[in-house]
Design an enzyme around this catalytic site. Structure first.
Site: not given
Ligand code: GLN
Length: 538
Positions: A18, A384-385, A408, A510, A512
């Site tokens: 850590g 994202c995905l 993809e 993202h 997060e």
């Molecule tokens: N695989 C997907 C893409 O490349 C999503 C990528 C991800 O979730 N970071 O667009």
């Protein structure tokens, strides 16, 4: 102040002690005393960046505003300090060698034999001082990845030795993090591994100024004296780092141990005021005293290693505290979800998050998960995905495009609702070639996204190759899935949502990566609130 001060953090005995949390906690204390502080991480592997590493091997890849794909420790730095990091904050051996070799090819070394010492070490030292030279920081903390004694770390250790020497007395110090293991059979804490690792450091010419000792039990006075004497450090420079119930407790533990004071004294810096941790402690209080709990399903394919979704887990901690709610994460492998098992696996959840990811494994389970959340009005959040899966699910099950997919997963799908952008089509290199970093998104008023962000213009970080295919936008929107956020330059869809659902949102970026203790991310905050509401209405 004219001279930037440097702290180097090395690790001994084992990995995973850590170092990142200790570095972030110390930086937090300096920041809370009014010092402008930053942290950087030097990693000993040959990948130019961690972007090409499998999350199973190295955990999540953290993305900065400037689009750098970095070590997940940078996530901790940002979450603790609430300041953005950049490419300069993360250097790998691969990047160092790449730039030295490129210089050699350009003829910059004028016929010299290019060697580890001085060429690689010079490159490392230069990069170690890059942020310090900007004038933006009083203190730069540099974490050296790996464990002393590793072959890979040697050039870094040698660079630290040289730099501490060059910077001169009180300008650069070394904190060495070690393990003091407890031998159950003997009923004792053992100092020998620490002695040996300090000795290893000495062999490279580095004297540890401060020892931070990871331990499961309190270090007695006697033991601290022994460590000080045998490791050649002052008694007050033996710092105990005892296991904590949450990483967010560590700044307070380090404050109690006086780590910041010892370090400031060694750097010859004034203590200034006592650290102001008021807001931090309000967060901790809320974190430790939740009024309710919710269960969120995290549907992904890297669920076996919790570090793979580090920033998402931390975002739930921030958002949970701000809702006075404990968020229990139920990790579910998407490969094990199908039409039949969806109800059994998902019905007890208060909310569902479909995680980011790459490649086809587990995709159908994610699509099924989205369908279940959509049809059963369970709060849903796709990242994202996960957002791409929401678009595919809607196209298949509402629009009736049964074979809709992302190119993809299936290049010859008749309904490529998610596909590559033209600019991406000719790219063959995998490293650093995705849509990366901070992009603008404009939000439509009157939408869930607008209610969440309370703004029409936001900036969020990206890391993906594939995009919502605008050729299908009209049809998808007419069928009821609203594109509430788009990039103003490219028209690319950034947010989709379902207006007739209690909480259903998918984002191409993202969020997060931007959640911090001081600024919990608004989507996570609203998602947790929606889960609480959902649970209480049951
Ligand atoms: N695989 C997907 C893409 O490349 C999503 C990528 C991800 O979730 N970071 O667009």
């Amino acid at each position: 102040m004219n001279q930037t001060k440097y702290i180097f953090v090395t690790g001994g005995v084992t990995s995973s002690l850590g170092k990142g949390i200790i570095a972030a906690s110390l930086a937090k204390l300096f920041q809370a005393r009014g010092y402008r502080t930053t942290i950087q991480k030097f990693d000993p592997y040959i990948n130019v960046d961690p972007g090409t590493l499998n999350p199973y091997e190295h955990g999540e890849c953290f993305v900065t505003d400037d689009g750098a794909e970095t070590d997940l420790d940078l996530g901790h730095y940002e979450r603790f300090l609430n300041v953005s990091t950049s490419q300069a904050n993360n250097v790998t051996t691969g990047r160092v060698y790449l730039s030295v070799i490129e210089k050699e090819r350009r003829g910059e070394f004028l016929g010299k034999t290019v060697q580890v010492v001085p060429h690689i070490t010079n490159e490392i030292k230069e990069r170690m001082q890059l942020l310090g030279m900007s004038g933006d920081f009083d203190i730069v903390i540099t974490e050296i990845g790996g464990t002393v004694g590793d072959i890979e770390s040697l050039p870094y250790i040698e660079s630290v030795r040289q730099l501490v020497w060059e910077l001169g007395e009180n300008n650069g110090i070394v904190i060495h993090l070690t393990l003091v293991p407890f031998l159950a059979a003997a009923g004792e804490l053992k100092t020998k591994p620490t002695q040996h690792s300090v000795k290893t450091l000495m062999e490279s010419g580095i004297k540890a100024d401060i020892l931070v000792c990871r331990t499961e039990h309190e270090l007695s006075d006697e033991l601290r004296n022994k460590l000080a004497l045998f490791c050649n450090v002052k008694r007050d420079a033996v710092i105990q780092s005892i296991d904590a119930s949450t990483i967010y407790e560590v700044p307070n533990l380090m404050l109690e141990e006086g780590l910041d004071i010892v370090a400031l004294k060694k750097l010859n810096l004034p203590l200034k005021s006592a650290p102001d941790l008021k807001n931090w402690n309000v967060f901790l209080q809320r974190l430790k005293n939740p009024k309710q709990e919710v269960n969120v399903g995290l549907i992904g394919k890297y669920v076996e290693l919790r570090d793979s979704y580090k920033s998402i887990l931390e975002s739930f901690i921030h958002a949970g505290a701000s809702n006075h709610t404990k968020v229990n994460i139920i990790s579910i492998h998407s490969e094990f979800i199908d039409l039949k098992s969806a109800k059994e696996q998902l019905s007890a959840l208060d909310g569902i998050l479909v995680a980011p990811g790459f490649g086809g494994r587990g995709i159908e389970g994610k699509v099924e998960t989205v369908r279940y959340a959509r049809e059963n009005n369970i709060p849903f959040f796709g990242i994202c995905l996960g957002m791409q899966m929401a678009v595919i699910e809607y196209s298949r099950n509402v629009l009736g495009f049964g074979l809709a997919n992302s190119t993809e997963m299936n290049e010859s799908t008749p309904f490529p609702v998610i596909s590559l952008m033209e600019e991406q089509k000719d790219i063959t290199d995998k490293g650093g070639t995705m849509r990366l970093g901070s992009w603008e998104c404009n939000i439509l008023e009157g939408t869930l996204a607008h209610e969440i962000y309370k703004s029409t213009q936001i900036f969020e970080r990206h890391r993906h190759r594939f995009e919502f295919n605008n050729a299908y936008k009209k049809q998808i929107e007419n069928a009821g899935l609203l594109c509430s956020g788009t990039n103003p330059e490219t028209g690319l869809v950034e947010i989709v949502e379902l207006p007739n659902h209690p909480f259903f949102i998918g984002v191409q970026y993202h969020p997060e990566y931007k959640s911090t203790v001081a600024n919990p991310h608004p989507i996570f905050v609203s998602f947790v609130a929606a889960m609480v509401k959902y649970k209480n209405n049951l």
